[in-house]
Design a protein around this motif. Structure first.
Motif, PDB file in Angstrom:
ATOM      1  N   PRO A 177       0.785  -1.238   0.000  1.00  0.00           N
ATOM      2  CA  PRO A 177       0.000   0.000   0.000  1.00  0.00           C
ATOM      3  C   PRO A 177       0.817   1.287   0.000  1.00  0.00           C
ATOM      4  CG  PRO A 177      -0.203  -1.167   2.096  1.00  0.00           C
ATOM      5  CD  PRO A 177       0.494  -2.087   1.166  1.00  0.00           C
ATOM      6  N   GLY A 178       2.065   1.209   0.392  1.00  0.00           N
ATOM      7  CA  GLY A 178       2.887   2.421   0.403  1.00  0.00           C
ATOM      8  C   GLY A 178       3.366   2.852  -0.975  1.00  0.00           C
ATOM      9  N   LEU A 179       3.231   1.980  -1.973  1.00  0.00           N
ATOM     10  CA  LEU A 179       3.785   2.266  -3.307  1.00  0.00           C
ATOM     11  C   LEU A 179       3.019   3.346  -4.065  1.00  0.00           C
ATOM     12  CD1 LEU A 179       4.610  -1.304  -4.689  1.00  0.00           C
ATOM     13  CD2 LEU A 179       6.237   0.428  -3.935  1.00  0.00           C
ATOM     14  N   LYS A 180       1.682   3.200  -4.056  1.00  0.00           N
ATOM     15  CA  LYS A 180       0.819   4.128  -4.815  1.00  0.00           C
ATOM     16  C   LYS A 180       1.270   4.232  -6.288  1.00  0.00           C
ATOM     17  CE  LYS A 180      -0.700   6.780  -0.796  1.00  0.00           C
ATOM     18  NZ  LYS A 180      -0.252   5.775   0.179  1.00  0.00           N
ATOM     19  N   LEU A 181       1.423   3.068  -6.900  1.00  0.00           N
ATOM     20  CA  LEU A 181       1.857   3.018  -8.299  1.00  0.00           C
ATOM     21  C   LEU A 181       0.783   3.579  -9.224  1.00  0.00           C
ATOM     22  CD1 LEU A 181       3.366  -0.588  -8.324  1.00  0.00           C
ATOM     23  CD2 LEU A 181       4.663   1.543  -8.435  1.00  0.00           C
ATOM     24  N   GLU A 182       1.244   4.236 -10.292  1.00  0.00           N
ATOM     25  CA  GLU A 182       0.344   4.777 -11.299  1.00  0.00           C
ATOM     26  C   GLU A 182       0.768   4.268 -12.676  1.00  0.00           C
ATOM     27  OE1 GLU A 182      -0.272   9.077 -10.989  1.00  0.00           O
ATOM     28  OE2 GLU A 182       0.753   8.997  -9.042  1.00  0.00           O
ATOM     29  N   GLU A 183      -0.078   4.495 -13.650  1.00  0.00           N
ATOM     30  CA  GLU A 183       0.201   4.042 -15.012  1.00  0.00           C
ATOM     31  C   GLU A 183       1.535   4.586 -15.528  1.00  0.00           C
ATOM     32  OE1 GLU A 183      -1.810   4.550 -19.421  1.00  0.00           O
ATOM     33  OE2 GLU A 183      -3.146   4.251 -17.713  1.00  0.00           O
ATOM     34  N   LYS A 184       1.857   5.812 -15.183  1.00  0.00           N
ATOM     35  CA  LYS A 184       3.098   6.424 -15.677  1.00  0.00           C
ATOM     36  C   LYS A 184       4.345   5.719 -15.150  1.00  0.00           C
ATOM     37  CE  LYS A 184       3.402   9.883 -11.981  1.00  0.00           C
ATOM     38  NZ  LYS A 184       3.327  11.292 -11.606  1.00  0.00           N
ATOM     39  N   ASP A 185       4.196   4.913 -14.090  1.00  0.00           N
ATOM     40  CA  ASP A 185       5.351   4.188 -13.533  1.00  0.00           C
ATOM     41  C   ASP A 185       5.693   2.929 -14.329  1.00  0.00           C
ATOM     42  OD1 ASP A 185       5.698   5.929 -11.279  1.00  0.00           O
ATOM     43  OD2 ASP A 185       3.938   4.994 -10.366  1.00  0.00           O
ATOM     44  N   VAL A 186       4.795   2.506 -15.206  1.00  0.00           N
ATOM     45  CA  VAL A 186       5.017   1.288 -15.989  1.00  0.00           C
ATOM     46  C   VAL A 186       5.939   1.613 -17.165  1.00  0.00           C
ATOM     47  CG1 VAL A 186       3.929  -0.520 -17.367  1.00  0.00           C
ATOM     48  CG2 VAL A 186       2.782   0.347 -15.312  1.00  0.00           C
ATOM     49  N   GLU A 187       7.136   1.012 -17.169  1.00  0.00           N
ATOM     50  CA  GLU A 187       8.109   1.252 -18.239  1.00  0.00           C
ATOM     51  C   GLU A 187       7.875   0.344 -19.443  1.00  0.00           C
ATOM     52  OE1 GLU A 187      12.050   2.817 -15.829  1.00  0.00           O
ATOM     53  OE2 GLU A 187      12.107   0.896 -16.865  1.00  0.00           O
ATOM     54  N   SER A 188       7.514  -0.894 -19.146  1.00  0.00           N
ATOM     55  CA  SER A 188       7.338  -1.854 -20.231  1.00  0.00           C
ATOM     56  C   SER A 188       6.371  -2.940 -19.772  1.00  0.00           C
ATOM     57  CB  SER A 188       8.686  -2.455 -20.632  1.00  0.00           C
ATOM     58  OG  SER A 188       8.564  -3.227 -21.817  1.00  0.00           O
ATOM     59  N   SER A 189       6.033  -3.831 -20.696  1.00  0.00           N
ATOM     60  CA  SER A 189       5.104  -4.915 -20.368  1.00  0.00           C
ATOM     61  C   SER A 189       5.227  -5.993 -21.438  1.00  0.00           C
ATOM     62  CB  SER A 189       3.671  -4.380 -20.356  1.00  0.00           C
ATOM     63  OG  SER A 189       3.264  -4.037 -21.678  1.00  0.00           O
ATOM     64  N   TRP A 190       4.631  -7.138 -21.162  1.00  0.00           N
ATOM     65  CA  TRP A 190       4.480  -8.131 -22.226  1.00  0.00           C
ATOM     66  C   TRP A 190       3.181  -8.902 -22.004  1.00  0.00           C
ATOM     67  CZ3 TRP A 190       8.286  -8.820 -18.440  1.00  0.00           C
ATOM     68  CH2 TRP A 190       8.222  -9.993 -17.667  1.00  0.00           C
ATOM     69  N   ALA A 191       2.634  -9.394 -23.090  1.00  0.00           N
ATOM     70  CA  ALA A 191       1.407 -10.196 -23.048  1.00  0.00           C
ATOM     71  C   ALA A 191       1.674 -11.490 -23.800  1.00  0.00           C
ATOM     72  CB  ALA A 191       0.253  -9.433 -23.698  1.00  0.00           C
ATOM     73  N   GLY A 192       1.296 -12.599 -23.212  1.00  0.00           N
ATOM     74  CA  GLY A 192       1.511 -13.901 -23.847  1.00  0.00           C
ATOM     75  C   GLY A 192       0.273 -14.763 -23.752  1.00  0.00           C
ATOM     76  N   LEU A 193       0.230 -15.808 -24.566  1.00  0.00           N
ATOM     77  CA  LEU A 193      -0.911 -16.720 -24.583  1.00  0.00           C
ATOM     78  C   LEU A 193      -0.521 -18.088 -24.044  1.00  0.00           C
ATOM     79  CD1 LEU A 193      -2.421 -15.934 -28.097  1.00  0.00           C
ATOM     80  CD2 LEU A 193      -3.006 -14.911 -25.886  1.00  0.00           C
ATOM     81  N   ARG A 194      -1.412 -18.658 -23.255  1.00  0.00           N
ATOM     82  CA  ARG A 194      -1.230 -20.035 -22.791  1.00  0.00           C
ATOM     83  C   ARG A 194      -2.137 -20.939 -23.616  1.00  0.00           C
ATOM     84  NH1 ARG A 194      -2.719 -16.857 -18.649  1.00  0.00           N
ATOM     85  NH2 ARG A 194      -1.118 -16.176 -17.188  1.00  0.00           N
TER      86      ARG A 194
END
Length: 558
Positions: A326-343
């Motif tokens: 709860p102390g993080l308070k992350l927002e969208e702007k904090d996301v540098e990268s991502s990946w999406a994969g299929l199972r």
């Protein structure tokens, strides 16, 4: 010198495959296809692999990057699966210690959470026993105070304690590549960007495939005594071409991970925790100055080649992280990268995505096409063994599987016990060649014992780096990727060969033009090819950094 896995010689490998009848043609160059190729080649079968995209470009580069023992499958009473993959991860670690390392995982226990304290203690003990976990890596149970000492960022409300157990962290794409490189070293011919357009038959039996090189546009007819369909999420498409998609079928689910810099998410202890709303569990894992968090598990019916992170995916994971920390308070702007994969799971009536078994399934059609789907990255070797046992028996080959004893490409570092000494010695060797300690260390960790070849490139061709305005370490890595790992496009290099698209996206942005220039020069790209590959790279950078709703493809390259 002939290099059997060079991007420059792809056409030659396809011509060689066309010029003979193979014992086995594998369609699909993910970890399952790579494992089958290695096992088959070791047993003396002439083997070819064609992959429509790049090696590991599908599911095999988009996992949670854990060679995992499958603790959560105990909840589904998948006892045999847990036992098998638990033992297999120890084999992966011994055979490829440069791309696999133990990671202590903390499982917080909360009042009314998924796991109670007693159930967790028993579950982890059973898990240790089933998975054959080494004594020094067996689970510990911690009280609330000790838990918060290990992970002070955790939500305290309702916290009762935790269990700590070992998972194994890996680079899934590089593990796949090292398996494929070992297969190639032992005689497999493997080519990426080559699509199996149609199967052909003799006397009602599948006898090979017509394939198209998607880079040159040339087509080839590859004949084989046996054909295996290991195409991951595309398995059912090939079964349809064969007219044998009957009975069970694939159920695709999408998993998304977010990458956040440690300055915003200073996680030092990996964790596996409940989400607030739906009781699913997700991971938060530190890696190379970043923290990655995931995953989602939702039904997917979009384009198989390009699953993307949506706004809903991003919000779900950020909310889960902010709930647990709860102390993080992350927002969208904090996301540098991502990946999406299929199972590619096997459909089970009435079960949710998270409940469907991760066991693999084999389909043998009337034409003799063997298809394998489902399964876990950790179990790739046993899946391969089962398939090659079938093929070998059909072809009268008596050799048994020995891949549990085969050190993979890059893994000749003195085993898991000798790894630290190897890293130290080879980092010093890199510094002696003019690299910084950080540059040398990164190369050694990336390539393991193959770093010696990377250093040879530095010594013999390093001066060429200046002409393309590339640092020597980037240049040597790029040349090695082209000559020894079939790097064909910039996204191959920045994603599957280095992992930078996910874990150092600023580095990608910094060197993308110079890398494009060198690839265009060495691979003799036409103007149209250069434009195509540049657009593809820009698109992947945009989709990694933003939800798909916010990416407008016509503006990507601007």
């Amino acid at each position: 010198m002939v290099k059997p896995f060079s991007a420059i010689q792809r056409n030659a490998y396809l011509e060689e495959m066309e010029g003979q009848e193979l014992d086995l043609l594998v369609i699909g160059g993910g970890i399952t296809g790579a494992g089958i190729a290695l096992d088959a080649s070791v047993r003396g079968l002439s083997t070819g692999v064609v992959e429509m995209q790049d090696f590991a470009a599908g599911t095999s580069s988009r996992s949670t990057k854990l060679v995992h023992g499958g603790l959560r499958y105990l909840k589904q009473f998948e006892v045999k699966l847990v036992a098998e993959v638990g033992k297999e991860r120890a084999i992966v670690y011994e055979n490829a210690p440069h791309v696999t390392n133990p990671e202590w995982m903390l499982l917080p226990i909360y009042k009314d959470g998924t796991f109670g304290k007693a159930a967790t203690a028993v579950g982890l003990k059973v898990y240790d026993k089933l998975a054959g976990v080494k004594r020094k890596e067996r689970r510990n149970m911690l009280n609330k105070k000790k838990t918060l000492e290990k992970l002070p960022m955790l939500r305290e409300d309702g916290l009762k304690g935790s269990g700590v157990y070992v998972e194994y962290k890996t680079d899934d794409a590089r593990l796949t590549l090292e398996i494929m490189k070992e297969a190639v070293h032992r005689g497999t011919k493997a080519v990426n960007y080559t699509k199996a357009e149609e199967l052909f038959y003799e006397n009602g039996r599948v006898a090979g495939a017509k394939v198209t090189d998607l880079i040159s546009g040339r087509s080839f007819n590859i004949r084989a005594k046996r054909v295996v369909n290991a195409a991951g999420p595309w398995v059912d498409e090939l079964r349809e071409k064969d007219g044998s998609k009957k009975g069970k079928y694939l159920y695709l689910t999408k998993g998304v991970h977010l990458v956040i810099d440690q300055s915003r998410f200073p996680l030092q202890q990996a964790a596996y925790f409940d989400t607030e709303d739906d009781g699913r569990m997700i991971f938060a894992i530190p890696r190379d100055g970043k923290t990655y968090v995931g995953t989602t598990d939702t039904y997917y019916d979009g384009r198989i080649a390009s699953p993307r992170m949506t706004q809903q995916d991003l919000d779900y994971i950020l909310n889960a992280a902010n709930y647990m920390f709860p102390g993080l308070k992350l927002e969208e702007k904090d996301v540098e990268s991502s990946w999406a994969g299929l199972r590619p799971l096997i459909h089970e009536e009435g079960k949710s995505a998270s409940e469907i078994s991760r066991k693999d399934e084999t389909f043998i059609s009337e034409s003799g096409l063997i298809s394998i789907a489902g399964g876990k990255l950790t179990g790739y070797r046993k899946m391969a063994e089962r398939i090659v046992d079938m093929v070998a028996k059909d072809l009268g080959v008596k050799a048994k599987c020995t891949t549990d004893k085969i050190v993979l490409s890059g893994g000749d570092v003195g085993g898991s016990k000798g790894l630290e000494n190897f890293l130290e010695e080879q980092t010093k060797a890199g510094v002696a060649l003019g690299l910084s300690e950080e540059e040398a260390g990164k190369l050694v960790k990336l390539y393991g014992s193959n770093v010696k070849r990377v250093y040879e490139i530095l010594e013999t061709s390093g001066e060429e780096a200046r002409h393309f305005q590339l640092p020597k370490s980037v240049f040597a890595s790029l040349v090695y990727g082209m000559e020894e790992e079939m790097t064909v496009t910039p996204i191959d290099f920045f994603n599957r060969r280095t992992g930078a698209l996910f874990f150092d996206i600023q580095w990608v942005r910094k060197w993308k033009t110079n890398v494009l220039n060198y690839l265009a020069y060495r691979l003799h790209w036409t103007h149209n090819q250069r434009v195509r590959f540049e657009k593809e790279l820009e698109k992947e950078i945009a989709y990694a950094a933003h939800p798909e709703e916010k990416v407008h493809e016509d503006k990507v390259a601007q």
